[in-house]
Design an enzyme around this catalytic site. Structure first.
Site, PDB file in Angstrom:
ATOM      1  N   ARG A 119      17.507   7.300 -13.154  1.00  0.00           N
ATOM      2  CA  ARG A 119      18.071   6.731 -14.244  1.00  0.00           C
ATOM      3  C   ARG A 119      18.980   7.939 -14.956  1.00  0.00           C
ATOM      4  NH1 ARG A 119      13.503   3.994 -13.546  1.00  0.00           N
ATOM      5  NH2 ARG A 119      12.930   1.921 -14.655  1.00  0.00           N
ATOM      6  N   ASP A 154      16.535   8.911  -2.093  1.00  0.00           N
ATOM      7  CA  ASP A 154      17.123   7.742  -3.030  1.00  0.00           C
ATOM      8  C   ASP A 154      18.076   8.670  -4.013  1.00  0.00           C
ATOM      9  OD1 ASP A 154      15.182   6.045  -1.878  1.00  0.00           O
ATOM     10  OD2 ASP A 154      14.677   5.299  -3.742  1.00  0.00           O
ATOM     11  N   ASN A 156      18.097   2.274   1.171  1.00  0.00           N
ATOM     12  CA  ASN A 156      16.958   1.542   0.706  1.00  0.00           C
ATOM     13  C   ASN A 156      16.548   1.830  -0.707  1.00  0.00           C
ATOM     14  OD1 ASN A 156      15.346  -0.533   0.943  1.00  0.00           O
ATOM     15  ND2 ASN A 156      13.813   0.508   2.233  1.00  0.00           N
ATOM     16  N   ARG A 197      16.237  -7.520   0.055  1.00  0.00           N
ATOM     17  CA  ARG A 197      15.508  -7.361  -1.242  1.00  0.00           C
ATOM     18  C   ARG A 197      16.258  -8.007  -2.322  1.00  0.00           C
ATOM     19  NH1 ARG A 197      13.780  -0.952  -1.940  1.00  0.00           N
ATOM     20  NH2 ARG A 197      12.813  -1.985  -3.642  1.00  0.00           N
ATOM     21  N   ASP A 241       3.205   0.700  -8.330  1.00  0.00           N
ATOM     22  CA  ASP A 241       3.392   1.460  -7.099  1.00  0.00           C
ATOM     23  C   ASP A 241       2.104   2.248  -7.045  1.00  0.00           C
ATOM     24  OD1 ASP A 241       5.825   0.475  -6.864  1.00  0.00           O
ATOM     25  OD2 ASP A 241       6.951   2.498  -7.348  1.00  0.00           O
ATOM     26  N   LYS A 252       8.924  -4.991  -2.120  1.00  0.00           N
ATOM     27  CA  LYS A 252       9.098  -3.605  -2.414  1.00  0.00           C
ATOM     28  C   LYS A 252       9.754  -3.214  -0.951  1.00  0.00           C
ATOM     29  CE  LYS A 252       8.132  -2.973  -6.333  1.00  0.00           C
ATOM     30  NZ  LYS A 252       7.731  -1.738  -7.358  1.00  0.00           N
ATOM     31  N   GLU A 253       9.862  -1.846  -0.605  1.00  0.00           N
ATOM     32  CA  GLU A 253      10.341  -1.376   0.723  1.00  0.00           C
ATOM     33  C   GLU A 253      10.005  -2.164   1.701  1.00  0.00           C
ATOM     34  OE1 GLU A 253       9.423   0.470  -2.065  1.00  0.00           O
ATOM     35  OE2 GLU A 253      10.699   2.238  -1.955  1.00  0.00           O
ATOM     36  N   HIS A 309       7.427   5.040   2.045  1.00  0.00           N
ATOM     37  CA  HIS A 309       6.769   6.180   1.887  1.00  0.00           C
ATOM     38  C   HIS A 309       5.203   6.135   1.243  1.00  0.00           C
ATOM     39  CE1 HIS A 309       8.408   5.736  -2.489  1.00  0.00           C
ATOM     40  NE2 HIS A 309       8.463   4.415  -1.738  1.00  0.00           N
ATOM     41  N   ARG A 310       5.239   5.194   0.527  1.00  0.00           N
ATOM     42  CA  ARG A 310       4.085   4.916  -0.037  1.00  0.00           C
ATOM     43  C   ARG A 310       2.846   4.492   1.021  1.00  0.00           C
ATOM     44  NH1 ARG A 310       4.681   6.664  -4.663  1.00  0.00           N
ATOM     45  NH2 ARG A 310       6.558   6.197  -5.778  1.00  0.00           N
ATOM     46  N   LYS A 341      11.591   9.611   1.106  1.00  0.00           N
ATOM     47  CA  LYS A 341      12.154   8.727  -0.031  1.00  0.00           C
ATOM     48  C   LYS A 341      11.693   9.481  -1.465  1.00  0.00           C
ATOM     49  CE  LYS A 341      12.858   3.802  -0.493  1.00  0.00           C
ATOM     50  NZ  LYS A 341      13.372   3.602  -1.976  1.00  0.00           N
TER      51      LYS A 341
END
Ligand code: DC
Length: 663
Positions: free
Chosen positions: A33, A55, A98, A128, A324, A351-352, A398-399, A426
């Site tokens: 942002r 990202d 992504n 997405r 998340d 999501k991803e 990643h998560r 990511k």
């Protein structure tokens, strides 16, 4: 930044406890942002502590393509703003990878600014949804076409005919990023009049909107909010750079270490970079973790977490406010005393990857019973004895990778395989390094592969390749004897007679390994210690009992998480006698002499093949016949004669043996 573990998989040994301090990388949501707002502003913004990840790289590249001045100095980035207008008119194609946090806001900003733009991404990005944002932008008069499937990227953007009289409506129940995108783009069009955005449907992930509003305010944009339904951007709005801005550490990334503290830490683990007063919604994960049993204290920019209730308590939670971070609760739930139900998580599906399906599938692999619905997940705890060894698929998410690393604390002492570990890049490129810096396990649990053998048998090449394939550390123990001999001669010592002094030198040998470079204090000795002469000298000091004893501790210090491949003469017999895999590598003397000859010639040393062979044989004799730790295969070593084998084949053989040792 590249993730260090770019291996096909990473095996996490069973972990037992955690302690220490981790400093977290910057927040992804804030970083991207701030980058876009800086680009749209008048003036130059210096962004401190920016996250360096896939990202943010995507966003920085896009800003460069738009003509922003971008200067990166470590984690500080200078952005020269465009001042709300685009001067050039050529067509630009943007690649968004992504990165949802780049794709959605850029789409909106570019559509309002107008031009000839194409936005694409990886295959998953093209699955997405972005239709609700495009619908809202089209109502506003933006010119956007779908280049593939209706409702999904890739997109083409042209010049708009903005009509701003009526409130702009946007759905809030698919992704809050659509509203964020509009809030960040529409100040560009609010010179003459107020602009009103109305949310249709229940707004999800409200805390992310709070981050957006908070950051907009820092860039001089005042948004009036009526509940979560109506947002008004005041006429005359204009982006103004705040000069300097600091990015908070990522609160979602903090969740893994909060969980770590709750699972495995008696004294408390300190998390640096984000505190309870964070502007990021995911910080509220700490409340959920506390409900499950974590004991948490906090101050400005830090958190400290330790075990409270144990086992953890199963909870039922509406997770809409922490979409998340809530994934981390799913893995904590495995360690609880009752089932945990995570509700209101429909956004996980877009999501991803489909995160509800992913978390359910992978928890089941570990042995857990999991129930799932369209927007909920229930995980039943796993008792000791019921865990299964699993290879966790990570879905380029990643998560998923970070969450399941916590399964390595299972009470059954099982290792956990994380596939494609580099996907953490990511948001947290050195996540595993951070984890290993605070996680502990008995040395006996840290896997060691020993590769012993005579000079020039190819141990070094084989051992370092195996280490690379597994993401393990690599110890070239011969180099320690070479450096010792080199340092001893530098000090004027006699290799045959000064055993005590050489041992004293070896005990505090100021040697450092940096990548494939070897440093003796401030001298780069990588090349110098590779001569035949130093090899011979190393062989001489290596017969000295006190010298060998002095180097033991240094060699043990290489045995670190996630594992070690060590090569030398006595790795399997003396230094790591309990290593689960020992290889004794040989090749014929002729073959070894030829290999070494080629190696030395390529480095510019001139030497006769016959002399070299005689040298090798003399060293073999000394290394094998000395009284302390002579070169001999450990009883349980696997013999490997690589005279006729390529390096790849030898590596493959060792990896196959390693695999067969796994549970
Ligand atoms: O593997 P290398 O050629 O770099 O080893 C140099 C000498 O060091 C070798 O001749 C014997 C000695 N050495 C040793 O005694 N024990 C080890 N673990 C490694 C090397």
């Amino acid at each position: 930044m590249q993730a260090m573990f770019s291996t096909p998989f990473l095996d996490l040994p069973p972990l037992q406890s955690a302690a220490g301090t981790v400093t977290l990388p910057g927040s992804k949501s804030i970083s991207n942002r701030v980058l876009l707002l800086s680009a749209l502003s008048q003036g130059t913004t210096v962004v401190h502590d920016l996250l360096d990840s896939d990202d943010t790289r995507v966003m920085l590249q896009a800003l460069r393509q738009l003509g922003c001045g971008v200067v990166v100095e470590g984690t500080t980035v200078h952005i020269e703003g465009l001042g709300g207008t685009l001067e050039h008119s050529q067509a630009i194609e943007f690649f968004m990878g992504n990165a949802g946090t780049a794709m959605r806001p850029l789409t909106a900003a570019l559509a309002v600014l107008g031009g000839d733009f194409t936005l694409k991404g990886v295959a998953r990005m093209h699955e997405r949804p972005i239709g609700d944002l495009v619908d809202a932008l089209r109502l506003l008069g933006c010119d956007i076409d779908y280049l593939g499937n209706e409702g999904f990227p890739p997109l083409r953007i042209g010049k708009p005919q903005l009509t701003l009289d009526a409130p702009i409506q946007v759905r809030g129940d698919v992704s809050s990023q659509f509203l964020t995108a509009l809030l960040m783009a529409l100040p560009l069009a609010a010179q003459q009049r107020d602009i009103v955005i109305e949310v249709v449907g229940e707004l999800i992930s409200k805390p992310y909107i709070d981050i957006t509003l908070n950051l907009l305010a820092r860039f001089g944009i005042v948004v009036r909010r009526e509940g979560w339904q109506r947002f008004t951007i005041a006429a005359g709005s204009r982006y103004q750079s705040p000069g300097d801005i600091h990015v908070e550490a990522d609160a979602s990334s903090a969740s893994y270490f909060i969980a770590l503290g709750a699972l495995a830490c008696e004294q408390g683990i300190r998390i640096q970079g984000v505190g309870a007063d964070s502007i990021q919604g995911d910080i509220r994960f700490m409340d959920a973790a506390a409900q499950m049993g974590a004991a948490i204290t906090s101050g400005p920019n830090w958190l400290e977490v330790k075990r409270g209730a144990w086992p953890l308590r199963g909870i039922t939670l509406d997770c809409n406010h922490i979409p998340d971070a809530a994934m981390t609760l799913a893995v904590m739930a495995l360690y609880a005393d009752a089932p945990t139900t995570l509700n209101n998580i429909a956004s996980w599906r877009v999501k991803e990857t489909d995160r509800i399906a992913a978390m359910a599938t992978e928890c089941r692999k570990l042995g857990a019973t999991v129930e799932e619905g369209a927007d909920w997940l229930r995980i039943h705890p796993l008792r000791a004895g019921a865990w299964k060894t699993a290879s966790i698929h990570t879905y380029d998410d990643h998560r998923v990778a970070m969450c399941f690393s916590l399964a390595a604390f299972n009470p059954d002492g099982l290792r956990v395989r994380i596939e494609d570990p580099k996907c953490v890049a990511k948001t947290f490129p050195d996540y595993f390094e951070a984890l290993f810096s605070v996680a502990h396990t008995d040395a006996a649990h840290i896997p060691v592969i020993c590769i012993d053998g005579p000079t020039a048998s190819g141990k070094g090449t084989l051992a370092s390749s195996v280490a690379q394939q597994l993401g393990y550390y690599y110890l070239d123990s011969g180099a320690l004897y070479r450096v010792t001999a080199y340092a001893a001669l530098q000090k004027g010592l006699d290799l045959a007679n000064d055993e005590t002094q050489i041992a004293a030198l070896a005990r505090h040998l100021p040697v450092r390994f940096e990548g494939d470079q070897i440093w003796l204090e401030n001298e780069n000795v990588s090349e110098r210690i590779r001569t035949e002469e130093t090899g011979m000298n190393a062989s001489k000091v290596s017969v000295l009992k006190d010298v060998r004893a002095a180097l033991v501790e240094l060699q043990h210090s290489f045995c670190k998480l996630p594992g070690l491949v060590a090569d030398g003469r006595d790795m399997g017999t003396v230094i790591f006698p309990h290593a689960p895999l020992k290889v004794f590598l040989t090749a014929s003397a002729t073959e070894r002499a030829e290999r070494r000859h080629k190696q030395l010639i390529s480095k510019g040393f001139s030497i006769k093949l016959d002399d070299l062979r005689a040298d090798l044989e003399a060293r073999d004799a000394r290394d094998s016949n000395r009284s302390v730790a002579p070169l001999t295969a450990a009883q349980d070593a696997m013999p490997l004669d690589n005279s006729e084998l390529s390096i790849e084949k030898s590596v493959q053989q060792v990896l196959t043996w390693w695999q067969s040792k796994q549970p």
